[in-house]
Design a protein around this motif. Structure first.
Motif, PDB file in Angstrom:
ATOM      1  N   GLY A   5       0.825  -1.207   0.000  1.00 60.60           N
ATOM      2  CA  GLY A   5       0.000   0.000   0.000  1.00 60.60           C
ATOM      3  C   GLY A   5       0.855   1.250   0.000  1.00 60.60           C
ATOM      4  O   GLY A   5       0.592   2.209  -0.732  1.00 60.60           O
ATOM      5  N   PHE A  13      -2.741  -5.872  -7.223  1.00 63.44           N
ATOM      6  CA  PHE A  13      -2.412  -4.451  -7.212  1.00 63.44           C
ATOM      7  C   PHE A  13      -1.117  -4.154  -7.966  1.00 63.44           C
ATOM      8  O   PHE A  13      -0.930  -3.061  -8.476  1.00 63.44           O
ATOM      9  N   PHE A  65       2.205   2.572  -3.412  1.00 64.29           N
ATOM     10  CA  PHE A  65       1.360   3.467  -4.221  1.00 64.29           C
ATOM     11  C   PHE A  65       1.552   4.915  -3.790  1.00 64.29           C
ATOM     12  O   PHE A  65       1.720   5.812  -4.615  1.00 64.29           O
ATOM     13  N   ILE A 120      -6.190   3.122  -1.104  1.00 69.97           N
ATOM     14  CA  ILE A 120      -5.515   1.837  -1.326  1.00 69.97           C
ATOM     15  C   ILE A 120      -4.538   1.562  -0.188  1.00 69.97           C
ATOM     16  O   ILE A 120      -4.484   0.465   0.364  1.00 69.97           O
ATOM     17  N   SER A 121      -3.787   2.602   0.175  1.00 70.93           N
ATOM     18  CA  SER A 121      -2.796   2.428   1.229  1.00 70.93           C
ATOM     19  C   SER A 121      -3.449   2.003   2.537  1.00 70.93           C
ATOM     20  O   SER A 121      -2.989   1.070   3.209  1.00 70.93           O
ATOM     21  N   ARG A 139      -7.736   8.046  -4.245  1.00 78.74           N
ATOM     22  CA  ARG A 139      -7.741   6.590  -4.420  1.00 78.74           C
ATOM     23  C   ARG A 139      -6.468   5.967  -3.861  1.00 78.74           C
ATOM     24  O   ARG A 139      -6.508   4.915  -3.221  1.00 78.74           O
TER      25      ARG A 139
END
Lengths: 357, 258, 351
Positions: C55, C210, C58, C250-251, C246
């Motif tokens: 995460g 991912f 990203f 996600i993280s 986003r």
């Protein structure tokens, strides 16, 4: 096309820029009203003592953050200095050196030793162009590992008793109408007198505030201080203007780790022990204090007074909540919120533009 | 070249004020397809403000803009791009960590369906298409898989220009395209400007380097203190005259009389 | 390939060599390092860290940082454990309780990221500050719900799922799928080797998905563009704000995955102050894996390698009888080394 503020709104902008001071004031008022015994000389001094760790770490962090960097290692450098000072005191005492000298040498060598992590951080950042976050995070690991090895994962105990006497002592002891003594309470007083006695200026706070004041002066008034702001504002411009950027950066990281070491030494004095994790939880608190105090992580802004106010806001919150009997975990939530608010407020109140002198 | 042809872009009596300051004062100009117009003037003459009005960064206070004969309102950079007006700023707006073709397709990536289901990047297509446009413009870059950060200043400029052309720019506005380049690279970029012009792309070029502008521009428009003070066909004028227009005639004339 | 290309490629992939070297060294110094058990051990213990670091990858590619993941992980671990414990205590089936715990944990994982993302993208709060704020809030909440103690008394099924393996092997005798063989003697149970832990499979599956998003899709490409030049991305019409939100979601979602997974593996909901260094180790793994804190670079595979470097180091030190504190020193040194190497070796240039 300079932005000109309407005269009407000038007060609003001034308020916006100085909001932290008002916030601190508000905190004091609120806790004084709803807390019991909050508004007393003794309690305020307790707050100041409790604030020393954050204060010292934040003072050093202020320099680093103004250059646009960050020092993540301060917490564990503090732990390292704490362990080193305690260890040396214990060793010297075992070699039957006098208490006073052991303490003095222990403190001095820990402070000197504390310059080393800063030197390494600074060299990495300035010479090898390692991002400050990485360089100081590397030192974070190294300092923590070293101090745990030095103390074998057990807090160091068996320090000279004088340590606690200094660390928990006050500069002045005032017995209203009867006596005023320096460094130690008046001799031969009764129990009632002890209760009535007012100790003034806790030693650790006095040591700390003197160091902070000196470096606050350096930051605000000297050429070196000015250069630090220039480096944080525009490092290329600073370089082209002939400012010795590399040298200054190294100095800045050394100042930061010196303050961290001082935090460690003060911890040793107060708690009469050497712990590797003495400052572990305080690193981010110190960054928070600096940012609440008006510094930007992008560099170029910030001040010692601001950082002091930021420190007091956090310390006041901690003590105030304990005073009210609230669970301390709420403190983390509030500090998080205040931090984000600080940055938001800073953005909504743009730089104040004077209309002419 | 102007003849009876219709101008691609025409601005009429554009006025742009900032507070009390009139940055652009009733300036009119036109650009024809395939024409290179040099926009000249000292610092603060209003060149940048004018092109920012054309490219949609600023909205004019007065005046009209016509594009391909129709009056248009350009209220944002995206409006301008949709019309076919692309601006190459000095910072080039390239993502240095991405390769050449990814930058040409930045924000408009070509996708294909993996297993007829999941949209993924179509690297092959983007690479081939980019190659085509670079070849058409005679631009040489060793490999389009190279990241922008490995390219020279001139090559970066070429990538930025190719991107506009690929996305059908009809009018290219170039802000100091040669400012940060070495001599060889400058020549390459100027050649590229000529190639583009030959292919029918109109170009407005802002530059302090008169020599460059004289090499490629068909027509020169000079601004001073927000006003248009002269317009010359390049082959009918000379650098001295243009300089005197830029700095203000009285100064130079004074010097000559003395 | 020219010489400079070779050098650049070696420099770019030093972490693989380094990981290999570590394994070779530890197989000499560590007793029984080179064994299936050790491999499983490394895989299992690194699973939560893998998720945390994935995460973080990203966020770091966009040029940001997420300091909150360690405590978000702790918070979600605590909450999911509470849900499981309380539902089980109310008499629901353990599997239903576990299912609800997972769902609640993952759903709550959206929230911190949403707040972080909005603060960063819409209010232009520096990522360090926004996520440091969330760090405090998550820490406070986790302490509040856990009262400072691990959440225990979870049904046994939790551990069976978290510590289960796809295959079990009793060398020379037995091989079973999914189920632990029954009726073993104590000696046999000690020799039983589990192969491919569930937790690792879950972590790898998420990483794969991912990783795919990051490297193959338009969204992934845009994230690199944002990290490389946010103004260029904006001018190219990329919805920068939306993407940033986003990314932070996600993280924190990955932090939630990690929290849920650690609840399953350890059968307790843990939140310790020590979780504070988890995000720093995640960041270290991402940077060792080749990302830059300036943004624009990094990938999931690199991050996974970075995590393995850290966990091989941990396990290897342990098995070689080196004090665990040396690990901190080693991590600090490797981290700095990674950045210096990155600067020394040139970018790969194709002809």
């Amino acid at each position: 096309m300079e932005r000109v503020m309407g005269g009407q709104k000038e007060w609003l902008y001034r308020l916006g820029r100085a909001w932290v001071a008002f916030f601190l004031l508000g905190e004091i008022v609120v806790f004084s009203i709803i807390g019991t015994g909050f508004f007393s000389a003794r309690n305020f001094q307790n707050i100041l003592v409790a604030a020393t760790t954050i204060l010292l770490l934040a003072a050093g962090e202020t320099f680093v953050i103004i250059t646009g960097g960050i020092d993540l290692s301060v917490g564990f450098v503090m732990g390292l200095a704490c362990v080193v000072s305690a260890k040396i005191m214990v060793m010297l005492q075992a070699a039957s050196v006098s208490q006073g000298l052991s303490i003095l040498l222990g403190c001095a060598s820990a402070l000197l030793f504390g310059l080393l992590p800063g030197l390494v951080n600074g060299a990495l950042v300035a010479k090898l162009r390692v991002p400050p976050f990485i360089a100081t995070f590397g030192m974070y690991g190294v300092a923590y590992g070293l101090s745990e090895i030095l103390c074998n994962n057990v807090p160091i105990s068996g320090l000279p008793p004088l340590v606690g006497f200094i660390g928990n002592g006050y500069l002045l002891y005032y017995l209203p109408g009867k006596a005023l003594t320096f460094f130690s309470p008046p001799q031969g007083i009764g129990r009632a007198d002890i209760r009535a006695m007012i100790p003034l200026f806790p030693n650790v706070f006095v040591f700390s505030i003197i160091a902070v004041a000196i470096f606050g002066f350096i930051l605000a008034r000297t050429q070196f201080g000015q250069h630090i702001y220039a480096i944080g504002g525009n490092i290329d411009a600073a370089r082209r203007a002939g400012i010795p950027v590399e040298k200054h950066l190294i100095r800045v990281y050394m100042i930061s780790s010196f303050f961290a070491a001082m935090g460690g030494v003060m911890y040793t004095l107060r708690f009469v022990t050497g712990r590797a994790d003495a400052g572990a939880a305080r690193m981010l608190d110190s960054v928070v204090a600096v940012v609440i105090g008006g510094a930007s992580l992008y560099g170029g802004t910030g001040s010692m007074v601001g950082s002091i106010i930021g420190t007091l806001i956090i310390a006041m919150l901690e003590t105030g909540m304990v005073n009210l009997g609230l669970p301390t975990y709420n403190k983390y939530v509030y500090v998080g919120i205040i931090l984000v608010l600080a940055v938001l407020v800073d953005q909504f109140f743009p730089e104040f533009v004077r209309k002419g002198e | 070249m102007e003849g009876e042809r219709r101008p691609l872009l025409e601005v009429r009596n554009i006025v742009k004020r900032f507070g009390g300051l009139v940055a652009v004062n009733r300036v009119s100009m036109e650009v024809y397809p395939g024409e290179v117009v040099g926009l000249l003037g000292d610092n603060g003459a209003g060149k940048s403000t004018l092109i920012k009005v054309i490219s949609g960064v600023y909205r004019p206070d007065e005046g009209q803009i016509f594009f391909e004969g129709r009056e248009v309102r350009i209220t944002s950079p995206m409006d301008a791009i949709r019309l076919g007006i692309e601006t190459i700023y000095q910072d080039l707006a390239l993502a240095e960590n991405l390769n050449v073709y990814s930058n040409i397709f930045l924000g408009r990536e070509k996708l294909k369906k993996l297993f007829n289901l999941i949209p993924v990047l179509d690297h092959e297509y983007m690479m081939q298409e980019s190659k085509k446009v670079l070849d058409r413009l005679g631009i040489e870059i060793p490999s389009l898989r190279n990241k922008i950060k490995t390219l020279s200043g001139g090559q970066r400029q070429s990538v930025a220009i190719s991107r506009s052309i690929y996305w059908n720019a009809k009018l290219l506005i170039m802000d100091e395209p040669t400012a940060a380049l070495g001599v060889t690279e400058q020549r390459k970029v100027l050649n590229l400007v000529k190639t583009l012009s030959a292919q029918g792309v109109a170009i407005i070029i802002i530059s302090h380097q008169l020599y460059d502008v004289f090499q490629v521009a068909h027509r020169l428009v000079v601004l001073r203190r927000g006003e248009k003070v002269g317009e010359r066909l390049t082959h009918e004028t000379n650098p001295d005259e243009i300089v005197s227009l830029i700095v203000g005639a009285e100064l130079v004339e004074g010097g000559q009389r003395g | 390939m020219s010489r400079t290309q070779v050098i650049a490629r070696v420099g770019r992939n030093w972490v693989i060599l380094f990981l290999f070297l570590l394994c070779v060294i530890f197989s000499f110094t560590g007793r029984g390092f080179l064994s299936l058990k050790t491999l499983n051990n490394i895989l299992l213990t690194s699973s939560p860290a893998l998720l945390l670091a994935a995460g973080e990858t990203f966020v770091i590619i966009t040029g940001g940082i997420d300091l909150s993941v360690g405590f978000v992980r702790g918070l979600i671990s605590v909450i999911s454990a509470i849900v499981i414990r309380d539902l089980y205590a109310l008499g629901y089936s353990p599997y239903f309780a576990i299912f609800c715990g997972i769902v609640v944990g993952v759903l709550l994982g959206f929230l911190p990221g949403l707040v972080n993302g909005i603060l960063v993208a819409r209010f232009r709060v520096p990522p360090f500050i926004a996520t440091l704020g969330m760090y405090g809030i998550a820490n406070g909440l986790a302490l509040r719900y856990s009262k400072g103690f691990p959440i225990t008394f979870l049904p046994d099924e939790v551990g069976e799922i978290g510590n289960g393996f796809f295959f079990y092997l009793l060398p020379g005798r037995l091989f079973t799928v999914f189920e632990k063989p029954l009726g073993l003697t104590e000696a046999e149970a000690r020799n039983l080797v589990g192969i491919v832990p569930y937790a690792t499979v879950i972590a790898f599956a998420l990483l794969f998905v991912f990783g795919f998003v990051l490297s193959k899709t338009q969204f992934g490409q845009h994230i690199y563009a944002i990290g490389g030049n946010i103004d260029a991305a904006r001018r190219a019409g990329i919805p920068v704000e939306k993407h940033l939100i986003r990314v932070y979601v996600i993280s924190s979602l990955f932090a939630a995955f990690s929290g849920v997974l650690s609840t399953l593996i350890f059968s307790i909901g843990t939140h310790t102050q020590f979780a504070a260094s988890l995000e720093l180790f995640a960041i270290a793994a991402v940077v060792i894996g080749g990302a830059s804190l300036m943004g624009g670079k990094g990938n999931i595979l690199g991050t996974a390698l970075g995590v393995f470097v850290l966990s091989v180091l941990e396990v290897g030190f342990l098995m070689s009888g080196i004090l665990p504190f040396y690990r901190y020193i080693a991590v600090g040194a490797i981290l700095v080394f990674a950045v210096v190497i990155d600067q020394l070796f040139p970018e790969i240039v194709y002809d």
